[in-house]
Design a protein around this motif. Structure first.
Motif, short mmCIF file in Angstrom:
data_model
loop_
_atom_site.label_atom_id
_atom_site.label_comp_id
_atom_site.label_asym_id
_atom_site.label_seq_id
_atom_site.Cartn_x
_atom_site.Cartn_y
_atom_site.Cartn_z
N ALA A 165 -1.76 36.08 46.60
CA ALA A 165 -1.21 34.95 45.74
C ALA A 165 -0.90 33.88 46.71
N VAL A 166 -0.11 34.29 47.96
CA VAL A 166 0.39 33.16 48.90
C VAL A 166 -0.80 32.78 49.93
N ALA A 167 -1.75 33.64 50.34
CA ALA A 167 -2.68 33.46 51.13
C ALA A 167 -3.69 32.46 50.33
N GLY A 168 -3.85 32.39 48.91
CA GLY A 168 -4.57 31.36 48.39
C GLY A 168 -3.72 29.80 48.55
N ASP A 169 -2.54 29.78 48.79
CA ASP A 169 -1.72 28.65 49.13
C ASP A 169 -1.86 28.36 50.52
N GLY A 170 -2.50 29.26 51.38
CA GLY A 170 -2.49 28.94 52.84
C GLY A 170 -1.20 29.61 53.51
N GLY A 171 -0.32 30.26 52.94
CA GLY A 171 0.71 31.04 53.34
C GLY A 171 0.71 32.43 53.75
N TYR A 172 1.78 33.15 54.36
CA TYR A 172 2.10 34.51 54.16
C TYR A 172 3.29 34.97 54.32
N ILE A 173 3.94 35.90 53.86
CA ILE A 173 5.19 36.38 53.73
C ILE A 173 5.21 37.86 54.37
N ALA A 174 5.72 37.84 55.39
CA ALA A 174 5.59 39.17 56.30
C ALA A 174 7.14 39.83 56.14
#
Length: 301
Positions: free
Chosen positions: A239-248
């Motif tokens: 989901a967040v990759a679709g918005d250009g991000g990442y939660i590590a």
């Protein structure tokens, strides 16, 4: 390559699949999957590996060979043998992919807006990097030629690269109207010219830009950490990759029931990140772990 290849086996969230990571790039911009020896004709290495009776599927990607096995053996019985076989093959100088040169791929890059008004996502129709790389200044780009070029554009504040996309954060004093076409053309021309997005040294970089958060091997994690990481990868990452991000994932404190994470790419500095953490990820993890997680905090919020 002058430096010898070194292979490091690493487990994945799928216990049937192991990744055998190299200290240099193996293929640029392509990936391959072979389900049997006949499909593996383009790869002499894959053909050799299929002679082992426990090998089910082989994946070749930018800096690793991944193998899915049948249950007839355990990994501890074959890991050392596989690592050495792959390492010896790569250092023999024989080709990893043995196919005639094909017509150059048409490179397409398009821009997508993100929930973060200061971050734009640029997506390519080919793989760019094998994992996450984040750069917050041009000084960090010693082994990242494309990121270095992007920083030479006035207004670029940070660059995050993952899989087939690049998220660029701009400074407040610039508008996307003046930047978007410039950055899109720069990325597309760079890739079309066949330049390496990253140098081999980026894979073992220990500098300030090295993404240590979330990169600790799964084998070094406890069972609680592994469970949370698997949930994040399955339900949050897409989901967040679709918005250009990442939660590590950073860490989990079982006493306070708190998961600490690092916000990257478009998630970093995003006005809606707090809502995403509290109403989305925190609720998800609490439900999926039956209350073992109660809080999610960003260490760079």
């Amino acid at each position: 390559m002058s430096t010898p290849y070194v292979i490091t086996p690493k487990p994945t969230t799928n216990d049937k699949i192991y990744k055998f990571e190299a200290n240099a790039f193996l293929v640029q911009g392509n990936s391959y999957e072979f389900g049997n020896i006949d499909q593996a004709k383009p790869s002499p290495l894959a053909q050799e590996l299929f002679h082992l009776p426990f090998v089910k599927t082989i994946f070749l990607a930018q800096n690793f060979v991944a193998i899915e096995k049948y249950d007839i053996v355990s990994w501890d019985m074959v890991l050392e043998e596989l690592s050495k076989s792959i390492e010896n093959y790569l250092n023999s100088g024989r080709p990893l992919i043995d196919v005639p040169s094909s017509k150059p791929q048409n490179i397409a890059v398009y821009a997508e807006s993100t929930p973060n008004p200061n971050t734009m996502k640029f997506v390519a129709n080919r793989s760019l990097v094998p994992r996450r790389f984040e750069y917050n200044s041009i000084d960090q780009c010693t082994h990242a030629p494309l990121a270095k070029e992007l920083f030479q554009t006035s207004g670029v504040q940070a660059v995050f690269m993952h899989q087939n996309y690049i998220s660029v954060r701009k400074s407040e004093g610039h508008s996307w109207t003046e930047l978007i076409d410039v950055l899109k053309s720069l990325i597309q021309n760079f890739i079309t010219q066949g330049k390496a997005v990253l140098a081999d040294a980026a894979l073992s970089d220990t500098g300030a830009n090295a993404d240590k958060i979330g990169q600790q091997p799964l084998s070094a994690r406890n069972d609680q950490d592994k469970e949370i990481i698997a949930l994040l990868e399955e339900f949050v990452t897409p989901a967040v990759a679709g918005d250009g991000g990442y939660i590590a994932f950073d860490s989990f404190d079982p006493v306070s029931k708190t998961v600490r994470v690092l916000l990257q790419g478009a998630c970093s500095g995003c006005p809606s990140s707090t809502m995403t953490l509290k109403n989305g990820i925190q609720s998800l993890l609490s439900e999926m772990t039956q209350g073992r997680v109660e809080h999610v905090e960003a260490i760079n919020d």
